[in-house]
Design a protein around this motif. Structure first.
Motif, PDB file in Angstrom:
ATOM      1  N   PHE A  45       0.708  -1.583   0.291  1.00 58.80           N
ATOM      2  CA  PHE A  45      -0.306   0.136   0.033  1.00 58.80           C
ATOM      3  C   PHE A  45       0.833   1.233  -0.101  1.00 58.80           C
ATOM      4  O   PHE A  45       0.814   2.307   0.748  1.00 58.80           O
ATOM      5  CB  PHE A  45      -0.893   0.061   0.994  1.00 58.80           C
ATOM      6  N   GLN A  92      -8.074   2.198  -5.748  1.00 55.94           N
ATOM      7  CA  GLN A  92      -9.023   2.977  -4.955  1.00 55.94           C
ATOM      8  C   GLN A  92     -10.725   2.190  -5.506  1.00 55.94           C
ATOM      9  O   GLN A  92     -11.322   2.088  -4.925  1.00 55.94           O
ATOM     10  CB  GLN A  92      -9.347   4.339  -5.050  1.00 55.94           C
ATOM     11  N   LEU A  95     -10.702  -1.430  -4.176  1.00 55.00           N
ATOM     12  CA  LEU A  95     -11.281  -1.290  -3.110  1.00 55.00           C
ATOM     13  C   LEU A  95     -12.658  -1.043  -3.353  1.00 55.00           C
ATOM     14  O   LEU A  95     -13.109  -1.949  -2.532  1.00 55.00           O
ATOM     15  CB  LEU A  95     -11.009   0.090  -2.104  1.00 55.00           C
ATOM     16  N   LYS A 101      -8.524  -6.027  -0.857  1.00 57.14           N
ATOM     17  CA  LYS A 101      -8.788  -5.870   1.265  1.00 57.14           C
ATOM     18  C   LYS A 101      -8.153  -4.087   1.449  1.00 57.14           C
ATOM     19  O   LYS A 101      -7.076  -3.910   0.605  1.00 57.14           O
ATOM     20  CB  LYS A 101      -7.745  -6.547   1.868  1.00 57.14           C
ATOM     21  N   ARG A 102      -9.004  -3.729   2.248  1.00 54.48           N
ATOM     22  CA  ARG A 102      -8.673  -3.298   2.851  1.00 54.48           C
ATOM     23  C   ARG A 102      -7.282  -2.791   3.824  1.00 54.48           C
ATOM     24  O   ARG A 102      -6.970  -4.125   4.064  1.00 54.48           O
ATOM     25  CB  ARG A 102      -9.267  -1.878   3.506  1.00 54.48           C
ATOM     26  N   ASP A 104      -5.966  -2.834   7.030  1.00 56.53           N
ATOM     27  CA  ASP A 104      -6.390  -2.887   7.245  1.00 56.53           C
ATOM     28  C   ASP A 104      -7.082  -4.149   7.949  1.00 56.53           C
ATOM     29  O   ASP A 104      -7.145  -5.164   9.099  1.00 56.53           O
ATOM     30  CB  ASP A 104      -7.125  -1.661   9.092  1.00 56.53           C
ATOM     31  N   GLU A 105      -7.440  -4.388   6.437  1.00 57.93           N
ATOM     32  CA  GLU A 105      -8.051  -5.989   6.443  1.00 57.93           C
ATOM     33  C   GLU A 105      -7.252  -7.215   6.224  1.00 57.93           C
ATOM     34  O   GLU A 105      -7.102  -8.288   6.270  1.00 57.93           O
ATOM     35  CB  GLU A 105      -9.304  -5.939   5.424  1.00 57.93           C
TER      36      GLU A 105
END
Length: 110
Positions: A45, A92, A95, A101-102, A104-105
């Motif tokens: 990311f 984006q 997402l 996946k984000r 944090d996921e």
């Protein structure tokens, strides 16, 4: 002026504060390339604007990098600390569609 890092394993990393950029310069590697490093950054990311430059001289020739180093092939990874890479839009969109996946996921158990 350019700043070189003192560690031997970072000798190919050059920071250019005036350009708000850094460069990784090396002969084209046998295993992988800066291209694979750039893909790994995206998977992590990191979307800094990045440019991969390759110089492949004609057979029998080499690239003169400075007064002491020559390469048969040369790769330069240039990353600037200003803004975002254009490929962040595709990220984006992934997402939004749920195909990526984000952050944090991504590390959470399914």
């Amino acid at each position: 002026s350019f700043v070189r890092f003192p560690k031997a394993d970072h000798n190919a990393v050059i920071f250019a504060p005036q350009a708000n950029s850094f460069f990784v310069v090396r002969g084209a590697p046998t295993f992988g390339s800066h291209g694979s490093a750039l893909k790994a950054l995206r998977k992590g990311f990191c979307f800094l604007p990045s440019f991969l430059l390759k110089c492949r001289p004609m057979a029998g020739h080499s690239v003169q990098f400075d007064y002491t180093m020559t390469f048969r092939s040369l790769e330069i990874l240039w990353m600037t600390l200003d803004g975002e890479s254009p490929d962040i839009e595709a990220f984006q969109e992934g997402l939004r569609l749920g195909t990526i996946k984000r952050p944090d996921e991504a590390s959470s158990p399914a």
